[in-house]
Scaffold this motif. Structure first.
Motif, mmCIF file in Angstrom:
data_model
loop_
_atom_site.group_PDB
_atom_site.id
_atom_site.type_symbol
_atom_site.label_atom_id
_atom_site.label_comp_id
_atom_site.label_asym_id
_atom_site.label_seq_id
_atom_site.Cartn_x
_atom_site.Cartn_y
_atom_site.Cartn_z
ATOM 1 N N TYR A 205 54.971 -0.097 24.620
ATOM 2 C CA TYR A 205 54.016 0.975 24.851
ATOM 3 C C TYR A 205 54.742 2.113 25.569
ATOM 4 O O TYR A 205 55.424 1.892 26.554
ATOM 5 C CB TYR A 205 52.846 0.493 25.697
ATOM 6 N N TYR B 37 54.313 4.752 27.917
ATOM 7 C CA TYR B 37 53.444 5.347 28.925
ATOM 8 C C TYR B 37 54.283 5.788 30.114
ATOM 9 O O TYR B 37 55.435 5.407 30.260
ATOM 10 C CB TYR B 37 52.368 4.357 29.387
ATOM 11 N N THR B 38 53.677 6.622 30.951
ATOM 12 C CA THR B 38 54.340 7.091 32.162
ATOM 13 C C THR B 38 53.425 6.850 33.347
ATOM 14 O O THR B 38 52.330 7.421 33.422
ATOM 15 C CB THR B 38 54.664 8.594 32.064
ATOM 16 N N CYS C 99 47.863 7.178 35.482
ATOM 17 C CA CYS C 99 48.471 7.231 34.160
ATOM 18 C C CYS C 99 47.530 7.976 33.218
ATOM 19 O O CYS C 99 46.344 7.653 33.161
ATOM 20 C CB CYS C 99 48.745 5.817 33.651
ATOM 21 N N ASP D 282 48.506 8.627 29.836
ATOM 22 C CA ASP D 282 48.865 8.325 28.453
ATOM 23 C C ASP D 282 47.841 7.403 27.798
ATOM 24 O O ASP D 282 47.215 6.571 28.448
ATOM 25 C CB ASP D 282 50.246 7.669 28.384
ATOM 26 N N ASP E 271 48.518 4.975 25.867
ATOM 27 C CA ASP E 271 49.006 3.595 25.897
ATOM 28 C C ASP E 271 48.672 2.879 27.204
ATOM 29 O O ASP E 271 48.764 1.654 27.274
ATOM 30 C CB ASP E 271 50.516 3.557 25.658
ATOM 31 N N CYS E 272 48.281 3.599 28.235
ATOM 32 C CA CYS E 272 47.881 2.949 29.483
ATOM 33 C C CYS E 272 46.624 2.113 29.288
ATOM 34 O O CYS E 272 46.419 1.120 29.969
ATOM 35 C CB CYS E 272 47.648 3.987 30.575
#
Length: 134
Positions: free
Chosen positions: A101, A103-104, A117, A119, A121-122
């Protein structure tokens, strides 16, 4: 004398078992990958908390926050780990995932230390990170 008949599994029975194991693996593996990726976030959370503590120590000594993470090499020896790439900002730190995934995780402010987060994908992780914009 008639020889005793040996008991054994038939090819059909073995095939059914293999198919059942395959179906179970197909159902479980995606969930397992999600759990593994979520556990990787623990690395980022702990390292970001340690950087925050050190940054607040600098601030308490009337110094500016360190923006070059190489100056914190005793806490974060390498900004590029197996799971994340870390980047310091003027007020916080970011951890970019290298996993499945993309994400940041962010700590926008060293002062409050919250993790967030933004993103998409979080949402795939097993943790509920708040949005950074809120």
């Amino acid at each position: 004398m008639i020889p005793a008949k040996k008991k054994a599994f038939t090819l059909t029975e073995l095939l059914v078992v293999v198919v059942v194991i395959g179906v179970l693996a197909a159902v479980v593996l995606p969930k397992f990958n999600k759990v593994v990726e979520t556990r990787k976030t623990t690395e980022a959370e702990e390292l970001m908390a340690a950087v925050r503590t050190e940054q607040e120590r600098h601030c308490a000594l009337d110094k500016q926050y360190v923006q070059d993470l190489s100056q914190l090499s005793d806490i974060i020896p390498n900004t590029d780990t197996k799971n994340f790439t870390y980047v310091a900002t003027a007020t916080g730190i970011k951890a970019h995932s290298k996993g499945k995934y993309g994400y940041t995780l962010q700590m926008p402010s060293y002062q409050d230390g919250r993790l967030c987060c933004d993103d998409a994908d979080c949402a795939k992780l097993n943790k509920d990170y708040p949005s950074c914009s809120s």
